[in-house]
Write a protein that holds these residues in place. Structure first.
Motif, PDB file in Angstrom:
ATOM      1  N   THR A 117       0.873  -1.102   0.047  1.00  0.00           N
ATOM      2  CA  THR A 117       0.238   0.074   0.155  1.00  0.00           C
ATOM      3  C   THR A 117       0.793   1.138   0.167  1.00  0.00           C
ATOM      4  O   THR A 117       2.084   1.624   0.523  1.00  0.00           O
ATOM      5  N   THR A 157      -4.707   6.459  -2.115  1.00  0.00           N
ATOM      6  CA  THR A 157      -3.955   5.594  -1.775  1.00  0.00           C
ATOM      7  C   THR A 157      -3.868   4.126  -3.181  1.00  0.00           C
ATOM      8  O   THR A 157      -5.351   4.207  -3.555  1.00  0.00           O
ATOM      9  N   LEU A 215      -3.074   0.820  -3.635  1.00  0.00           N
ATOM     10  CA  LEU A 215      -2.753  -0.916  -3.307  1.00  0.00           C
ATOM     11  C   LEU A 215      -1.944  -2.022  -5.030  1.00  0.00           C
ATOM     12  O   LEU A 215      -2.107  -1.323  -6.096  1.00  0.00           O
ATOM     13  N   SER A 256      -6.810  -8.089   0.066  1.00  0.00           N
ATOM     14  CA  SER A 256      -7.477  -7.099   1.134  1.00  0.00           C
ATOM     15  C   SER A 256      -9.245  -7.867   0.692  1.00  0.00           C
ATOM     16  O   SER A 256      -9.437  -7.390   1.541  1.00  0.00           O
TER      17      SER A 256
END
Length: 139
Positions: free
Chosen positions: A80, A98, A100, A108
């Motif tokens: 992340t 954010t 990922l 996740s």
């Protein structure tokens, strides 16, 4: 007027049993992501077997669940990244985005059912401790 008693332990157990199938499916997905040679893969397989056997978690399965969650959450955190994006029209000057990685995103999606199962199991433990304390006080 009729009142209905709702047993907290029974309610907690029902929630745990309801979440078990979703957690087993999440473990199947994690098994594919982790691989068999990885320590995570071995833990996932042991935990999946314990859940498929039915019943409640024993101490070993409870530890496996905690270790699986810690490992998966660490891999999500490692994949992340947050970046600040400035915006001249925003009062605070911008905001964070954010990102990922592909692996972090896949992990996740599988972690939520396991987190919910762990929370439900903790509710079962709390209800059991409450019943023990009540029995001790009433004796």
């Amino acid at each position: 007027m009729t009142s209905t008693y709702c047993d907290p332990l029974e309610t907690a157990l029902l929630r745990f049993f309801d979440l078990r199938n979703a957690a087993t499916a999440a473990l199947a997905a994690l098994s594919k992501l982790a691989g068999d040679s990885d320590a995570l893969g071995r833990r996932v397989l042991r935990l999946r077997s314990a859940l498929q056997a039915g019943g409640m978690l024993d101490a070993a399965a409870e530890v496996e669940l905690t270790l699986v969650l810690e490992t998966v959450e660490a891999r999500i955190a490692a994949g992340t990244q947050q970046h600040f994006v400035s915006d001249e029209h925003c009062v605070s000057g911008g905001g964070y985005i954010t990102h990922l990685s592909r692996d972090a995103e896949q992990f996740s999606t599988a972690v939520l059912p396991l987190q919910q199962l762990q929370a439900a199991w903790q509710d079962v433990q709390t209800a059991r401790e409450t019943e023990r304390a009540l029995a001790q006080l009433r004796s």
